[in-house]
Write a protein that holds these residues in place. Structure first.
Motif, PDB file in Angstrom:
ATOM      1  N   VAL A   1       0.841  -1.200   0.000  1.00 29.00           N
ATOM      2  CA  VAL A   1       0.000   0.000   0.000  1.00 29.00           C
ATOM      3  C   VAL A   1       0.875   1.249   0.000  1.00 29.00           C
ATOM      4  CG1 VAL A   1      -1.787   1.306   1.209  1.00 29.00           C
ATOM      5  CG2 VAL A   1      -1.826  -1.201   1.247  1.00 29.00           C
ATOM      6  N   VAL A   2       0.568   2.151  -0.929  1.00 27.58           N
ATOM      7  CA  VAL A   2       1.175   3.474  -0.940  1.00 27.58           C
ATOM      8  C   VAL A   2       0.048   4.472  -0.709  1.00 27.58           C
ATOM      9  CG1 VAL A   2       2.479   5.186  -2.265  1.00 27.58           C
ATOM     10  CG2 VAL A   2       2.964   2.739  -2.548  1.00 27.58           C
ATOM     11  N   ALA A   3       0.083   5.158   0.439  1.00 27.90           N
ATOM     12  CA  ALA A   3      -0.982   6.100   0.774  1.00 27.90           C
ATOM     13  C   ALA A   3      -0.469   7.518   0.609  1.00 27.90           C
ATOM     14  CB  ALA A   3      -1.469   5.878   2.205  1.00 27.90           C
ATOM     15  N   ILE A   4      -1.108   8.261  -0.306  1.00 26.15           N
ATOM     16  CA  ILE A   4      -0.796   9.678  -0.453  1.00 26.15           C
ATOM     17  C   ILE A   4      -1.544  10.388   0.669  1.00 26.15           C
ATOM     18  CG2 ILE A   4      -0.749  11.638  -2.023  1.00 26.15           C
ATOM     19  CD1 ILE A   4       0.775   9.145  -2.988  1.00 26.15           C
ATOM     20  N   ALA A   5      -0.832  10.778   1.695  1.00 28.98           N
ATOM     21  CA  ALA A   5      -1.468  11.258   2.933  1.00 28.98           C
ATOM     22  C   ALA A   5      -1.455  12.779   2.966  1.00 28.98           C
ATOM     23  CB  ALA A   5      -0.744  10.684   4.148  1.00 28.98           C
ATOM     24  N   HIS A   6      -2.579  13.391   2.605  1.00 31.94           N
ATOM     25  CA  HIS A   6      -2.718  14.842   2.748  1.00 31.94           C
ATOM     26  C   HIS A   6      -2.976  15.199   4.208  1.00 31.94           C
ATOM     27  CE1 HIS A   6      -2.820  15.417  -1.617  1.00 31.94           C
ATOM     28  NE2 HIS A   6      -3.513  14.287  -1.644  1.00 31.94           N
ATOM     29  N   ARG A   7      -3.535  14.237   4.945  1.00 29.82           N
ATOM     30  CA  ARG A   7      -3.640  14.348   6.401  1.00 29.82           C
ATOM     31  C   ARG A   7      -2.840  13.204   6.999  1.00 29.82           C
ATOM     32  NH1 ARG A   7     -10.070  14.889   6.438  1.00 29.82           N
ATOM     33  NH2 ARG A   7      -9.724  13.516   4.656  1.00 29.82           N
ATOM     34  N   LEU A   8      -2.218  13.441   8.132  1.00 30.79           N
ATOM     35  CA  LEU A   8      -1.157  12.543   8.597  1.00 30.79           C
ATOM     36  C   LEU A   8      -1.617  11.414   9.500  1.00 30.79           C
ATOM     37  CD1 LEU A   8       1.774  15.040   9.263  1.00 30.79           C
ATOM     38  CD2 LEU A   8       1.049  13.936   7.149  1.00 30.79           C
ATOM     39  N   PHE A   9      -2.916  11.254   9.688  1.00 34.95           N
ATOM     40  CA  PHE A   9      -3.364  10.164  10.564  1.00 34.95           C
ATOM     41  C   PHE A   9      -2.899   8.810  10.032  1.00 34.95           C
ATOM     42  CE2 PHE A   9      -5.775   7.910  13.567  1.00 34.95           C
ATOM     43  CZ  PHE A   9      -6.476   6.902  12.926  1.00 34.95           C
ATOM     44  N   SER A  10      -3.028   8.606   8.707  1.00 32.82           N
ATOM     45  CA  SER A  10      -2.641   7.311   8.128  1.00 32.82           C
ATOM     46  C   SER A  10      -1.140   7.103   8.166  1.00 32.82           C
ATOM     47  CB  SER A  10      -3.151   7.201   6.690  1.00 32.82           C
ATOM     48  OG  SER A  10      -2.658   8.277   5.916  1.00 32.82           O
ATOM     49  N   ALA A  11      -0.345   8.189   8.176  1.00 32.77           N
ATOM     50  CA  ALA A  11       1.107   8.043   8.200  1.00 32.77           C
ATOM     51  C   ALA A  11       1.583   7.388   9.502  1.00 32.77           C
ATOM     52  CB  ALA A  11       1.770   9.413   8.031  1.00 32.77           C
ATOM     53  N   HIS A  12       0.846   7.605  10.591  1.00 35.61           N
ATOM     54  CA  HIS A  12       1.239   7.053  11.888  1.00 35.61           C
ATOM     55  C   HIS A  12       1.299   5.534  11.852  1.00 35.61           C
ATOM     56  CE1 HIS A  12       0.560   5.654  16.042  1.00 35.61           C
ATOM     57  NE2 HIS A  12       1.275   6.726  16.393  1.00 35.61           N
ATOM     58  N   ASP A  13       0.416   4.883  11.070  1.00 37.17           N
ATOM     59  CA  ASP A  13       0.327   3.428  11.036  1.00 37.17           C
ATOM     60  C   ASP A  13       1.173   2.796   9.939  1.00 37.17           C
ATOM     61  OD1 ASP A  13      -1.518   3.487  13.121  1.00 37.17           O
ATOM     62  OD2 ASP A  13      -3.189   3.770  11.734  1.00 37.17           O
ATOM     63  N   ALA A  14       1.878   3.597   9.151  1.00 34.94           N
ATOM     64  CA  ALA A  14       2.651   3.060   8.023  1.00 34.94           C
ATOM     65  C   ALA A  14       3.950   2.428   8.493  1.00 34.94           C
ATOM     66  CB  ALA A  14       2.942   4.175   7.027  1.00 34.94           C
ATOM     67  N   ASP A  15       4.454   1.504   7.703  1.00 38.01           N
ATOM     68  CA  ASP A  15       5.775   0.944   7.984  1.00 38.01           C
ATOM     69  C   ASP A  15       6.861   1.997   7.794  1.00 38.01           C
ATOM     70  OD1 ASP A  15       4.779  -1.653   8.473  1.00 38.01           O
ATOM     71  OD2 ASP A  15       4.691  -2.046   6.324  1.00 38.01           O
ATOM     72  N   ARG A  16       6.704   2.772   6.708  1.00 37.50           N
ATOM     73  CA  ARG A  16       7.644   3.856   6.451  1.00 37.50           C
ATOM     74  C   ARG A  16       6.881   5.079   5.968  1.00 37.50           C
ATOM     75  NH1 ARG A  16      12.299   2.490   2.431  1.00 37.50           N
ATOM     76  NH2 ARG A  16      10.585   1.483   1.275  1.00 37.50           N
ATOM     77  N   VAL A  17       7.510   6.234   6.149  1.00 44.11           N
ATOM     78  CA  VAL A  17       6.949   7.497   5.686  1.00 44.11           C
ATOM     79  C   VAL A  17       7.976   8.158   4.776  1.00 44.11           C
ATOM     80  CG1 VAL A  17       6.054   9.764   6.336  1.00 44.11           C
ATOM     81  CG2 VAL A  17       5.622   7.781   7.812  1.00 44.11           C
ATOM     82  N   ALA A  18       7.510   8.581   3.576  1.00 42.11           N
ATOM     83  CA  ALA A  18       8.365   9.327   2.650  1.00 42.11           C
ATOM     84  C   ALA A  18       7.894  10.773   2.631  1.00 42.11           C
ATOM     85  CB  ALA A  18       8.298   8.727   1.248  1.00 42.11           C
ATOM     86  N   VAL A  19       8.792  11.689   2.940  1.00 48.29           N
ATOM     87  CA  VAL A  19       8.457  13.114   2.969  1.00 48.29           C
ATOM     88  C   VAL A  19       8.943  13.747   1.667  1.00 48.29           C
ATOM     89  CG1 VAL A  19       8.695  15.289   4.226  1.00 48.29           C
ATOM     90  CG2 VAL A  19       8.734  13.109   5.477  1.00 48.29           C
ATOM     91  N   ILE A  20       8.005  14.356   0.939  1.00 47.86           N
ATOM     92  CA  ILE A  20       8.305  14.993  -0.342  1.00 47.86           C
ATOM     93  C   ILE A  20       8.359  16.501  -0.152  1.00 47.86           C
ATOM     94  CG2 ILE A  20       7.565  15.326  -2.729  1.00 47.86           C
ATOM     95  CD1 ILE A  20       8.136  12.512  -2.437  1.00 47.86           C
ATOM     96  N   GLU A  21       9.427  17.110  -0.628  1.00 45.77           N
ATOM     97  CA  GLU A  21       9.539  18.571  -0.655  1.00 45.77           C
ATOM     98  C   GLU A  21      10.095  18.985  -2.008  1.00 45.77           C
ATOM     99  OE1 GLU A  21      11.808  20.290   2.472  1.00 45.77           O
ATOM    100  OE2 GLU A  21      10.309  19.870   4.033  1.00 45.77           O
TER     101      GLU A  21
END
Length: 594
Positions: free
Chosen positions: A529-549
């Motif tokens: 699963v790749v979740a495009i998280a505009h809100r960060l609630f789903s990021a908390h449960d992810a195995d990894r988080v990728a931050v795009i800037e």
């Protein structure tokens, strides 16, 4: 900025038209043969009438005159019968060609890459599938057979006239230069003019579609006058384009009228002069005048329908031009080895001078849950669409199981990776067909199991005819949440091993979104699963988080590690947490199930 789909050139249009006709050789020969026979029957009348005049002048017996009269009547009756069957054959040929063309166009549209459709905009494609198809339909049904009849009749009438006496070719030479000059002037300008006219109409459709679809945004930002000005400008361009084609017709048609009316008068005067000098008989003059008069009808048809042929040719060029954007697939499709997704050196630009992603490197292991976060405009959704194979990278590669996504046929690609967005569609048809379109012919039990997995079975059982209930326009209207559940049930049947979630519940109200999270959790379970998280609630449960800037991955790792690092993600997390606590605590975001 939208870019129009390609348009075929004149050579491609003529080749395609010839290929269409060659697919029905027997019917085409029968159609031409019947029209030739009908034209020959028509030509017998004037010649026999001339003989009748000569017979009366020579004092022939009444019985001989009766035979000539009956023969003329017989040819008139034969002409009517042959004309009827010739028109039927033309209609049958036209409908078969039109049906084949529509089927091929639909197949081309369905094979268009989604990125191409999005860049072209809905207006251009909508205009091609409606206005251009309608224009071509009129051309195939009426203009093509009428023009063919006119050309056949025209050639045979000229031959018959010359057989009466070659001297009667002189009046024809008066009208031919006018016709040739006028027609060449028109044909040099008409093709490009009608293409501009159709393109301008596409712009009108595109602008109106955008305004209607974005009506709430337009109202919220107070941009009503801007959209009105855009529509006025599009309408003006369309009006100018149509005024120019009208100008072409107002110049060309009078020249054609003169070119075939003038020879009639000249034939009568010139033929009378020939008769007075004994060079032609009165019967020959009678036949010649009638034959020249018969030229008016085919020439009038040509002038009337040639304009429609130009419109049809422009529409055909736009329809078959769609094929130019279809990328041919390799003869031997490669089979991915596993579900590992690798992104290497990926760069992407919607426009050549404005790159969105800059050198992205990323590896997704089977079953991993990755959240992609960042501020608006950072490139999150673009990366998601590259991972789903919707767009192809400008540079670098995206592979699944060692095979580039670009090398996979569309049906194979969707079995590997699927994109779940805020958009969903319910097609006109039964609920069963809507769900089973992911795997046509799937047993009813699997359809029900897919609906049950997304917790849709309760409302499905309440429908008047269950799975056979008609939904969509004209049928039972499904709520946005129910329509999204249908879309998720399709995904279960398609069974891709990787899902890219781009805020699939963001447009739903909070209560419906929370209910739908249960359905979405059933779909993502056991998948990458790749979740495009505009809100960060789903990021908390992810195995990894990728931050795009600014189109780059600046941080990559587990949630806790990134928060502890105190970098960009930690700042985003603190900002989001503060906003959530200050608000109503809505957590309606796409979940990432364990």
């Amino acid at each position: 900025m939208s870019r129009s789909l390609p348009v075929a050139d004149g050579t491609q249009v003529r080749r395609y038209a010839r290929d269409l006709v060659r697919r029905y050789p027997g019917l085409f020969r029968a159609t031409v043969g019947l029209h030739v026979a009908a034209a020959l029957a028509t030509l017998a009348g004037p010649r026999l009438l001339g003989n009748l005049v000569e017979a009366v002048r020579a004092g022939a017996a009444v019985r001989a005159l009766d035979r000539l009269t009956i023969t003329i009547a017989g040819f008139v009756l034969l002409q009517g019968i042959l004309t009827r069957f010739a028109y039927l054959a033309s209609a049958r040929l036209g409908e078969r060609i039109l049906a084949r063309l529509r089927e091929e166009f639909l197949c081309r549209v369905l094979t268009l890459p989604l990125a191409t459709v999005e860049s072209a905009g809905t207006g251009d494609l909508l205009t091609r599938t409606t206005r251009d198809v309608d224009a071509l339909s009129k051309c195939v049904r009426f203009a093509v057979p009428e023009t063919m009849i006119a050309l056949i009749t025209l050639v045979l009438v000229v031959v018959a006239l010359l057989l009466v006496s070659p001297l009667f070719a002189v009046p024809l030479l008066i009208g031919v230069p006018i016709m040739v000059v006028g027609t060449r002037w028109y044909l040099r300008r008409a093709p490009a003019a009608y293409l501009r006219q159709n393109a301008a109409y596409s712009d009108v459709t595109e602008g109106l579609t955008e305004t209607v679809e974005g009506a709430r945004t337009v109202e919220a930002l107070g941009r009503q006058q801007q959209r009105i000005d855009r529509t006025d400008a599009d309408l003006r361009r369309s009006w100018l384009a149509e005024r120019y084609t009208l100008f072409l017709r107002t110049v060309w048609w009078p020249m054609i009228e003169i070119s075939y009316v003038l020879p009639v008068a000249v034939t009568l005067l010139y033929g009378g002069w020939l008769n007075l000098r004994g060079l032609v008989t009165l019967g020959q003059l009678t036949s010649a005048v009638i034959y020249v008069q018969l030229l008016v009808d085919p020439l009038d048809r040509l002038s009337g329908w040639l304009d429609e042929l130009e419109v049809g040719a422009a529409s055909l060029a736009r329809l078959i031009g769609v094929a130019a954007v279809v990328t041919p697939m390799p003869a031997t499709a490669l089979e991915p080895s596993g579900g590992r997704i690798e992104v290497r050196g990926v760069r992407f630009a919607y426009q050549a001078d404005r790159e969105v992603l800059h050198g992205i490197d990323l590896t997704l292991e089977p079953g991993e849950r990755l959240a992609v976060v960042g501020v608006s405009g950072a490139g999150k959704s673009t990366l998601g669409r590259l991972l789903a194979g919707v767009h192809q990278p400008t540079e670098g590669s995206v592979t699944v199981g060692g095979v580039s996504l670009a090398e996979l046929p569309p049906e194979r690609l969707r079995a590997e990776v699927a994109l779940v967005t805020q958009e969903h569609h319910v097609f006109i048809g039964t609920l069963r067909d809507n769900v089973a379109m992911a795997r046509p012919g799937v047993p009813e039990g699997e359809v029900r199991a897919a609906l049950a997995a997304v917790h849709a079975q309760i409302w499905v059982d309440r429908l008047p005819y269950g799975l056979d209930t008609m939904v969509g326009t004209g049928g039972v209207q499904l709520s946005p949440a129910q329509a999204q559940q249908v879309a998720l049930a399709r995904l279960i049947l398609a069974d891709p091993h990787t899902l890219v979630l781009d805020e699939a519940t963001a447009l739903l109200d909070p209560r419906a979104a929370r209910d739908l999270e249960r359905s979405l959790a059933a779909v993502v379970r056991g998948r990458t699963v790749v979740a495009i998280a505009h809100r960060l609630f789903s990021a908390h449960d992810a195995d990894r988080v990728a931050v795009i800037e600014d189109g780059r991955i600046v941080e990559l790792g587990p949630h806790d590690q990134l928060v502890a690092a105190g970098g960009a993600y930690a700042a985003l997390w603190r900002s989001w947490r503060g906003g959530a606590e200050a608000g109503d605590g809505d957590r309606a975001a796409a979940p990432i199930a364990h």
